[in-house]
Design a protein around this motif. Structure first.
Motif, PDB file in Angstrom:
ATOM      1  N   GLY A 311       0.799  -1.230   0.000  1.00 54.69           N
ATOM      2  CA  GLY A 311       0.000   0.000   0.000  1.00 54.69           C
ATOM      3  C   GLY A 311       0.825   1.269   0.000  1.00 54.69           C
ATOM      4  O   GLY A 311       0.469   2.260  -0.661  1.00 54.69           O
ATOM      5  N   VAL A 312       1.935   1.284   0.726  1.00 51.32           N
ATOM      6  CA  VAL A 312       2.780   2.486   0.748  1.00 51.32           C
ATOM      7  C   VAL A 312       3.402   2.719  -0.624  1.00 51.32           C
ATOM      8  O   VAL A 312       3.475   3.859  -1.097  1.00 51.32           O
ATOM      9  CB  VAL A 312       3.870   2.363   1.829  1.00 51.32           C
ATOM     10  N   PHE A 313       3.818   1.654  -1.289  1.00 50.58           N
ATOM     11  CA  PHE A 313       4.348   1.786  -2.649  1.00 50.58           C
ATOM     12  C   PHE A 313       3.291   2.383  -3.576  1.00 50.58           C
ATOM     13  O   PHE A 313       3.590   3.227  -4.424  1.00 50.58           O
ATOM     14  CB  PHE A 313       4.793   0.433  -3.190  1.00 50.58           C
ATOM     15  N   VAL A 314       2.053   1.925  -3.413  1.00 55.68           N
ATOM     16  CA  VAL A 314       0.956   2.432  -4.245  1.00 55.68           C
ATOM     17  C   VAL A 314       0.743   3.922  -4.005  1.00 55.68           C
ATOM     18  O   VAL A 314       0.581   4.707  -4.952  1.00 55.68           O
ATOM     19  CB  VAL A 314      -0.335   1.646  -3.961  1.00 55.68           C
ATOM     20  N   LEU A 315       0.755   4.326  -2.739  1.00 59.67           N
ATOM     21  CA  LEU A 315       0.565   5.741  -2.411  1.00 59.67           C
ATOM     22  C   LEU A 315       1.693   6.595  -2.982  1.00 59.67           C
ATOM     23  O   LEU A 315       1.456   7.701  -3.480  1.00 59.67           O
ATOM     24  CB  LEU A 315       0.500   5.916  -0.891  1.00 59.67           C
ATOM     25  N   GLU A 316       2.907   6.082  -2.926  1.00 60.26           N
ATOM     26  CA  GLU A 316       4.048   6.822  -3.480  1.00 60.26           C
ATOM     27  C   GLU A 316       3.885   7.010  -4.987  1.00 60.26           C
ATOM     28  O   GLU A 316       4.120   8.095  -5.524  1.00 60.26           O
ATOM     29  CB  GLU A 316       5.344   6.061  -3.178  1.00 60.26           C
ATOM     30  N   ALA A 317       3.499   5.938  -5.670  1.00 60.73           N
ATOM     31  CA  ALA A 317       3.326   6.022  -7.125  1.00 60.73           C
ATOM     32  C   ALA A 317       2.174   6.944  -7.496  1.00 60.73           C
ATOM     33  O   ALA A 317       2.282   7.754  -8.425  1.00 60.73           O
ATOM     34  CB  ALA A 317       3.103   4.624  -7.700  1.00 60.73           C
ATOM     35  N   LEU A 318       1.067   6.828  -6.764  1.00 60.82           N
ATOM     36  CA  LEU A 318      -0.085   7.692  -7.046  1.00 60.82           C
ATOM     37  C   LEU A 318       0.248   9.160  -6.826  1.00 60.82           C
ATOM     38  O   LEU A 318      -0.244  10.031  -7.557  1.00 60.82           O
ATOM     39  CB  LEU A 318      -1.269   7.285  -6.160  1.00 60.82           C
ATOM     40  N   SER A 319       1.061   9.444  -5.817  1.00 60.72           N
ATOM     41  CA  SER A 319       1.419  10.845  -5.557  1.00 60.72           C
ATOM     42  C   SER A 319       2.171  11.444  -6.737  1.00 60.72           C
ATOM     43  O   SER A 319       1.971  12.612  -7.086  1.00 60.72           O
ATOM     44  CB  SER A 319       2.260  10.947  -4.274  1.00 60.72           C
ATOM     45  N   VAL A 320       3.031  10.640  -7.373  1.00 60.71           N
ATOM     46  CA  VAL A 320       3.776  11.127  -8.537  1.00 60.71           C
ATOM     47  C   VAL A 320       2.832  11.346  -9.719  1.00 60.71           C
ATOM     48  O   VAL A 320       2.917  12.373 -10.413  1.00 60.71           O
ATOM     49  CB  VAL A 320       4.897  10.133  -8.910  1.00 60.71           C
ATOM     50  N   LEU A 321       1.940  10.384  -9.943  1.00 57.98           N
ATOM     51  CA  LEU A 321       1.003  10.515 -11.065  1.00 57.98           C
ATOM     52  C   LEU A 321       0.070  11.714 -10.872  1.00 57.98           C
ATOM     53  O   LEU A 321      -0.166  12.486 -11.811  1.00 57.98           O
ATOM     54  CB  LEU A 321       0.189   9.228 -11.207  1.00 57.98           C
ATOM     55  N   LEU A 322      -0.473  11.871  -9.666  1.00 56.19           N
ATOM     56  CA  LEU A 322      -1.360  13.000  -9.387  1.00 56.19           C
ATOM     57  C   LEU A 322      -0.636  14.331  -9.562  1.00 56.19           C
ATOM     58  O   LEU A 322      -1.174  15.272 -10.161  1.00 56.19           O
ATOM     59  CB  LEU A 322      -1.922  12.891  -7.973  1.00 56.19           C
ATOM     60  N   GLN A 323       0.565  14.390  -9.033  1.00 55.58           N
ATOM     61  CA  GLN A 323       1.331  15.634  -9.121  1.00 55.58           C
ATOM     62  C   GLN A 323       1.606  16.004 -10.568  1.00 55.58           C
ATOM     63  O   GLN A 323       1.416  17.152 -10.984  1.00 55.58           O
ATOM     64  CB  GLN A 323       2.657  15.465  -8.360  1.00 55.58           C
ATOM     65  N   MET A 343       5.799  18.333  -2.757  1.00 52.74           N
ATOM     66  CA  MET A 343       6.791  17.671  -3.604  1.00 52.74           C
ATOM     67  C   MET A 343       6.406  16.209  -3.717  1.00 52.74           C
ATOM     68  O   MET A 343       5.817  15.646  -2.795  1.00 52.74           O
ATOM     69  CB  MET A 343       8.193  17.814  -2.997  1.00 52.74           C
ATOM     70  N   ALA A 344       6.697  15.615  -4.832  1.00 51.92           N
ATOM     71  CA  ALA A 344       6.450  14.180  -5.027  1.00 51.92           C
ATOM     72  C   ALA A 344       7.777  13.511  -5.369  1.00 51.92           C
ATOM     73  O   ALA A 344       8.669  14.153  -5.939  1.00 51.92           O
ATOM     74  CB  ALA A 344       5.435  13.959  -6.158  1.00 51.92           C
ATOM     75  N   PRO A 345       7.924  12.224  -4.999  1.00 53.90           N
ATOM     76  CA  PRO A 345       7.001  11.314  -4.325  1.00 53.90           C
ATOM     77  C   PRO A 345       6.622  11.758  -2.912  1.00 53.90           C
ATOM     78  O   PRO A 345       7.204  12.678  -2.367  1.00 53.90           O
ATOM     79  CB  PRO A 345       7.766   9.984  -4.288  1.00 53.90           C
ATOM     80  N   LEU A 346       5.678  11.034  -2.345  1.00 50.09           N
ATOM     81  CA  LEU A 346       5.017  11.440  -1.116  1.00 50.09           C
ATOM     82  C   LEU A 346       5.982  11.653   0.044  1.00 50.09           C
ATOM     83  O   LEU A 346       5.765  12.536   0.875  1.00 50.09           O
ATOM     84  CB  LEU A 346       3.966  10.380  -0.742  1.00 50.09           C
ATOM     85  N   HIS A 347       7.048  10.830   0.132  1.00 53.11           N
ATOM     86  CA  HIS A 347       7.951  10.983   1.276  1.00 53.11           C
ATOM     87  C   HIS A 347       8.619  12.350   1.278  1.00 53.11           C
ATOM     88  O   HIS A 347       8.903  12.902   2.353  1.00 53.11           O
ATOM     89  CB  HIS A 347       9.006   9.862   1.299  1.00 53.11           C
ATOM     90  N   HIS A 348       8.859  12.928   0.115  1.00 57.07           N
ATOM     91  CA  HIS A 348       9.454  14.262   0.065  1.00 57.07           C
ATOM     92  C   HIS A 348       8.445  15.336   0.475  1.00 57.07           C
ATOM     93  O   HIS A 348       8.840  16.392   0.983  1.00 57.07           O
ATOM     94  CB  HIS A 348       9.992  14.551  -1.339  1.00 57.07           C
ATOM     95  N   HIS A 349       7.166  15.100   0.270  1.00 58.36           N
ATOM     96  CA  HIS A 349       6.134  16.035   0.719  1.00 58.36           C
ATOM     97  C   HIS A 349       6.203  16.209   2.240  1.00 58.36           C
ATOM     98  O   HIS A 349       6.141  17.337   2.746  1.00 58.36           O
ATOM     99  CB  HIS A 349       4.752  15.512   0.307  1.00 58.36           C
ATOM    100  N   PHE A 350       6.361  15.096   2.947  1.00 57.99           N
ATOM    101  CA  PHE A 350       6.422  15.177   4.405  1.00 57.99           C
ATOM    102  C   PHE A 350       7.749  15.775   4.876  1.00 57.99           C
ATOM    103  O   PHE A 350       7.803  16.432   5.923  1.00 57.99           O
ATOM    104  CB  PHE A 350       6.198  13.803   5.015  1.00 57.99           C
TER     105      PHE A 350
END
Length: 382
Positions: A311-323, A343-350
């Motif tokens: 699930g975390v991998f999915v969220l990371e990928a989706l964050s890049v696609l959405l961005q 910023m994307a991927p999601l970990h950089h946003h945080f």
């Protein structure tokens, strides 16, 4: 290899005084024993080879001297230490150890061979990408189109082989989804082929996108691999599969050894990749590990469980696609591109929000464990 060697020794000793003394070799018939052996072998080899491979990569100057996307977007508060010069291409440690441990302890069958093939092909693709970034000035490595073409072709080869072989054809023609005990589609070879390609391509790229912080991608890979360690063992056990109402796949139990080797190699690599990292896995490792998880999910008839377990991998990928696509959409509509995340991927946003690197990694681990528990719950909730 060890299985075959023990079988040969046992047969040679049969009817002699050595038969009783060598009876312990029968233990190596059990998948659980060989899986434990694979995990320990991969872990031990990683610990032993780690310093040597890191020193070798440094000597070759295979360090991350190129500018990464995080740096290009400005300073991140969580970056307490400079990562420039840290050796990359750590997949050259991770992948050979995992493959060697698998070949040593598994009974070789078509499913194991497919999994190993996918890992090696994607490792080669990642190596080419990393090498181009390091050796070619201002290079961004292999283009996205080339990566997607190779990954798609690999997924097609796997899918078509499974479809062509009568014994494995249901893995493609019958579509299984979590929380449901019967196929939702039958005779759907085209759909199954598409799912196979998406599993390999999506998982490979998702792990690659997650590989941006020390220990993040490899830790989450180990968590996800543990889920499939359980699933592969159950899928290859006729009685357990019938009791849990999950698809029984003859020979899938040997993929448990593959998953165990991935866990052992991953933990060994994490020893050197945890913050502050002594080595990065690079695309050489991340593409291979992601593809390995994707193909295992397909081979046990549970590709959609991977969406939950990873699930975390999915969220990371989706964050890049959405961005990316929201930025393009708003730029076309208003003339100014807007972003969903800082910023994307999601970990950089945080990180942009002020979280330290270790906070992001630890909290994502917690999310990874929760997704893993939910994935394992699909075994009973049907």
């Amino acid at each position: 290899m060890i299985y075959y060697l023990c079988q040969w020794i046992g047969e040679m000793a049969e009817g002699t005084v050595w038969a009783e003394r060598l009876s312990f070799l029968r233990l190596f018939r059990y998948i659980t024993v060989r899986s434990g052996g694979a995990a320990l072998t991969a872990l031990g080899l990683s610990w032993w080879l780690g310093p040597r491979v890191i020193a070798w990569l440094k000597a070759l100057k295979f360090g991350q001297e190129y500018r990464d996307r995080a740096e290009e977007s400005g300073d991140l508060r969580a970056r307490l230490l400079s990562k420039k010069g840290t050796p990359t291409m750590g997949g050259l440690l991770l992948v050979p150890v995992m493959v060697l441990s698998t070949l040593l302890w598994a009974v070789w069958n078509p499913l194991v061979c497919l999994a190993v093939l996918c890992v090696l092909v994607l490792c080669g693709l990642g190596f080419y990408d990393d090498f181009a970034k390091i050796t070619q000035q201002n290079s961004r490595g292999t283009s996205e189109r080339v990566k997607l073409a190779v990954q798609t072709l690999l997924g097609l080869v796997v899918g078509l082989y499974l479809w062509w072989n009568p014994a494995t054809r249901p893995l493609v023609t019958e579509i299984m989804v979590p929380f449901y005990k019967h196929p939702v589609l039958t005779g759907a070879g085209g759909v199954g082929l598409l799912v196979t390609v998406l599993a390999v391509v999506g998982s490979s790229n998702a792990v690659n996108l997650t590989d941006g912080l020390d220990g993040l991608a490899i830790g989450l890979t180990v968590i996800t691999a543990f889920v499939f360690l359980v699933f592969t063992y159950l899928a290859g056990h006729a009685v357990a599969a019938a009791y849990l109402l999950i698809p029984y796949v003859p020979g899938a139990g040997e993929l448990t050894v593959f998953c165990a080797a991935m866990i052992g190699a991953g933990l060994g690599f994490l020893w050197y990749n945890c913050h502050p990292a002594q080595v990065f896995m690079g695309d050489t490792g991340s593409l291979a590990l992601g593809g390995g998880l994707g193909v295992v999910a397909v081979l046990i008839h549970q590709p959609f469980v991977l969406v939950i377990a990873g699930g975390v991998f999915v969220l990371e990928a989706l964050s890049v696609l959405l961005q990316r696509y929201y930025f393009r959409y708003t730029r076309l509509r208003t003339g100014t591109g807007r972003r969903v995340f800082l910023m994307a991927p999601l970990h950089h946003h945080f990180e942009k929000l002020g979280w330290y690197e270790s906070q992001v990694v630890t909290r994502f681990y917690i999310l990874g464990v929760l997704f893993a528990v939910l994935a394992l719950a699909t075994l009973k909730i049907r």
